[in-house]
Design a protein around this motif. Structure first.
Motif, mmCIF file in Angstrom:
data_model
loop_
_atom_site.group_PDB
_atom_site.id
_atom_site.type_symbol
_atom_site.label_atom_id
_atom_site.label_comp_id
_atom_site.label_asym_id
_atom_site.label_seq_id
_atom_site.Cartn_x
_atom_site.Cartn_y
_atom_site.Cartn_z
ATOM 1 N N UNK A 175 4.548 34.986 39.698
ATOM 2 C CA UNK A 175 5.447 34.064 38.219
ATOM 3 C C UNK A 175 4.241 32.400 38.739
ATOM 4 N N UNK A 176 3.896 32.033 40.310
ATOM 5 C CA UNK A 176 3.879 31.049 41.070
ATOM 6 C C UNK A 176 2.115 30.324 40.657
ATOM 7 N N UNK A 177 1.445 31.806 40.498
ATOM 8 C CA UNK A 177 0.343 31.831 40.985
ATOM 9 C C UNK A 177 -0.290 32.685 39.798
ATOM 10 N N UNK A 178 -0.088 32.866 38.548
ATOM 11 C CA UNK A 178 -0.535 34.095 37.846
ATOM 12 C C UNK A 178 -1.429 33.386 37.018
ATOM 13 N N UNK A 179 -1.459 31.903 37.070
ATOM 14 C CA UNK A 179 -2.682 30.697 36.475
ATOM 15 C C UNK A 179 -3.366 30.501 37.195
ATOM 16 N N UNK A 180 -3.384 30.696 38.009
ATOM 17 C CA UNK A 180 -5.262 31.270 39.389
ATOM 18 C C UNK A 180 -5.641 32.003 38.947
ATOM 19 N N UNK A 181 -7.158 31.818 39.395
ATOM 20 C CA UNK A 181 -7.594 33.031 39.868
ATOM 21 C C UNK A 181 -8.813 32.841 40.467
ATOM 22 N N UNK A 182 -8.297 34.118 42.078
ATOM 23 C CA UNK A 182 -8.868 34.032 43.654
ATOM 24 C C UNK A 182 -8.668 35.220 43.608
ATOM 25 N N UNK B 41 0.723 24.632 49.072
ATOM 26 C CA UNK B 41 2.025 23.534 49.059
ATOM 27 C C UNK B 41 2.989 23.903 49.767
ATOM 28 N N UNK B 42 2.785 24.614 51.135
ATOM 29 C CA UNK B 42 3.627 25.406 51.735
ATOM 30 C C UNK B 42 4.568 26.433 51.151
ATOM 31 N N UNK B 43 4.105 27.144 50.248
ATOM 32 C CA UNK B 43 4.339 29.035 49.291
ATOM 33 C C UNK B 43 3.298 30.149 49.784
ATOM 34 N N UNK B 44 3.731 30.486 50.171
ATOM 35 C CA UNK B 44 2.992 31.847 50.378
ATOM 36 C C UNK B 44 2.010 32.577 49.042
ATOM 37 N N UNK B 45 0.634 32.474 49.393
ATOM 38 C CA UNK B 45 -0.222 33.025 48.657
ATOM 39 C C UNK B 45 0.192 34.360 48.466
ATOM 40 N N UNK B 46 -0.013 35.182 47.442
ATOM 41 C CA UNK B 46 0.037 36.467 47.945
ATOM 42 C C UNK B 46 -1.620 37.285 46.860
ATOM 43 N N UNK C 60 -12.144 31.583 41.770
ATOM 44 C CA UNK C 60 -13.488 31.337 40.605
ATOM 45 C C UNK C 60 -12.683 31.991 39.375
ATOM 46 N N UNK C 61 -12.999 30.966 38.349
ATOM 47 C CA UNK C 61 -13.795 29.845 38.508
ATOM 48 C C UNK C 61 -12.102 28.559 38.908
ATOM 49 N N UNK C 62 -12.637 27.807 39.343
ATOM 50 C CA UNK C 62 -11.632 26.837 39.670
ATOM 51 C C UNK C 62 -10.683 26.044 38.648
ATOM 52 N N UNK C 63 -9.383 25.737 38.761
ATOM 53 C CA UNK C 63 -8.676 25.012 37.501
ATOM 54 C C UNK C 63 -8.027 24.124 37.919
ATOM 55 N N UNK C 64 -7.078 23.596 36.706
ATOM 56 C CA UNK C 64 -6.399 21.929 37.531
ATOM 57 C C UNK C 64 -5.564 22.686 38.134
ATOM 58 N N UNK C 65 -4.749 24.017 37.950
ATOM 59 C CA UNK C 65 -3.555 24.061 39.088
ATOM 60 C C UNK C 65 -3.869 24.910 40.334
ATOM 61 N N UNK C 66 -5.151 24.829 41.058
ATOM 62 C CA UNK C 66 -5.734 24.831 42.046
ATOM 63 C C UNK C 66 -5.375 23.330 42.838
ATOM 64 N N UNK C 67 -4.800 22.070 42.718
ATOM 65 C CA UNK C 67 -5.159 21.361 43.154
ATOM 66 C C UNK C 67 -3.855 21.513 44.103
ATOM 67 N N UNK C 68 -4.183 21.426 45.247
ATOM 68 C CA UNK C 68 -2.756 20.877 46.342
ATOM 69 C C UNK C 68 -3.219 21.353 47.573
ATOM 70 N N UNK C 69 -2.076 21.250 48.810
ATOM 71 C CA UNK C 69 -1.979 21.361 50.253
ATOM 72 C C UNK C 69 -2.197 22.514 51.054
ATOM 73 N N UNK C 70 -3.737 22.913 51.033
ATOM 74 C CA UNK C 70 -3.663 23.902 51.952
ATOM 75 C C UNK C 70 -3.935 24.413 53.481
#
Length: 261
Positions: free
Chosen positions: A171-178, A159-164, A190-200
């Motif tokens: 704080x924007x990506x701490x709920x994601x596991x990648x 979603x146009x935000x750089x992924x660390x 791994x694993x995919x969560x509902x938070x991971x829905x978006x434009x990449x």
């Protein structure tokens, strides 16, 4: 242009060889520019030395100066002197290792190597993103680019935000596991969560020219559709049951017996 020079090292020899002294250097030059590749192995105090040049790329080894002559296709592109070879212009195909071997007095051998990197900016990368991913499963996203030299490194955006590199640092990506590998461009959830829905989309850069970005692709993270799976199984069982009934009915009416007669 950047160059890295290593200290000479002595290599073991056999037979009548006095020794082989090897030096190594790295040069970077923009594509379509001239470049001089030195033969640091040459020594002016040697009388009538024999000089050979070889080009190595991966497992391929080409002899392009031998017996006092340049070989094809270097005759029209390279100028030779005892101390160096001069390319009037280089292309990305010229990236590789250039080896100069000099045999002097008393069979003394010296060897120098130049790793040439022809700088080419990256082209537009391609993002390989699944359009859907099941929550709790593993999802693999890849970013590929084939032209950049040296090979580019990769970044991913959601979603146009750089992924660390480490999602826990943001704080924007701490709920994601990648995990994200900037060298290969592979992004793994791994694993995919509902938070991971978006434009990449991904970005390739190698400090030559401008970074290049791929097209954005939407990935939808969703739960397993248990109801749909159950319905599909029920329909399949009904079809199989109807097929079995049809075979049984035809058999009881003697249809198969008549066919054999």
């Amino acid at each position: 242009m950047a160059a890295r020079v290593s200290l000479p090292r002595l290599a073991c020899s056999s037979g009548s060889l006095v020794g082989a002294q090897i030096t190594s250097e790295t040069k970077e030059v923009p594509e379509n520019q001239p470049v001089d590749i030195p033969c640091l192995a040459y020594s002016s105090h040697w009388s009538n030395p024999r000089i050979e040049w070889k080009f190595q790329k991966g497992s391929s080894l080409v002899l392009f100066y031998y017996g006092g002559q340049l070989t094809e296709p270097y005759k029209t592109r390279v100028q030779f002197s005892r101390t160096m070879i001069h390319f009037t212009t280089v292309t990305r195909a010229d990236t590789g290792k250039y080896i100069c071997e000099v045999v002097g007095d008393n069979s003394q051998i010296a060897k120098s190597e130049v790793n040439l990197i022809v700088q080419v900016p990256p082209s537009k990368p391609v993002a390989h993103v699944p359009t859907s991913a099941t929550i709790g499963s593993k999802a693999l996203l890849r970013c590929t680019e084939t032209d950049g030299s040296p090979p580019p490194t990769f970044q991913w955006y959601k979603n146009s935000m750089l992924m660390p590199i480490d999602p826990k640092t943001s704080l924007s990506f701490r709920n994601s596991s990648y995990t994200l590998d900037p060298t290969t461009g592979v992004l793994t959830f791994e694993p995919v969560s509902s938070f991971d829905t978006g434009d990449y989309y991904c970005e390739a850069s190698n400090n030559v020219g401008s970074p290049q970005r791929s097209e954005a692709i939407h990935m939808e993270a969703s739960e397993v559709n248990v109801g749909g799976i159950v319905a599909a199984v029920v329909v399949l069982l009904m079809v199989l049951a109807l097929a079995a009934f049809g075979i049984w009915f035809a058999y009881t009416r003697g249809f198969f017996s008549k066919r054999r007669e």
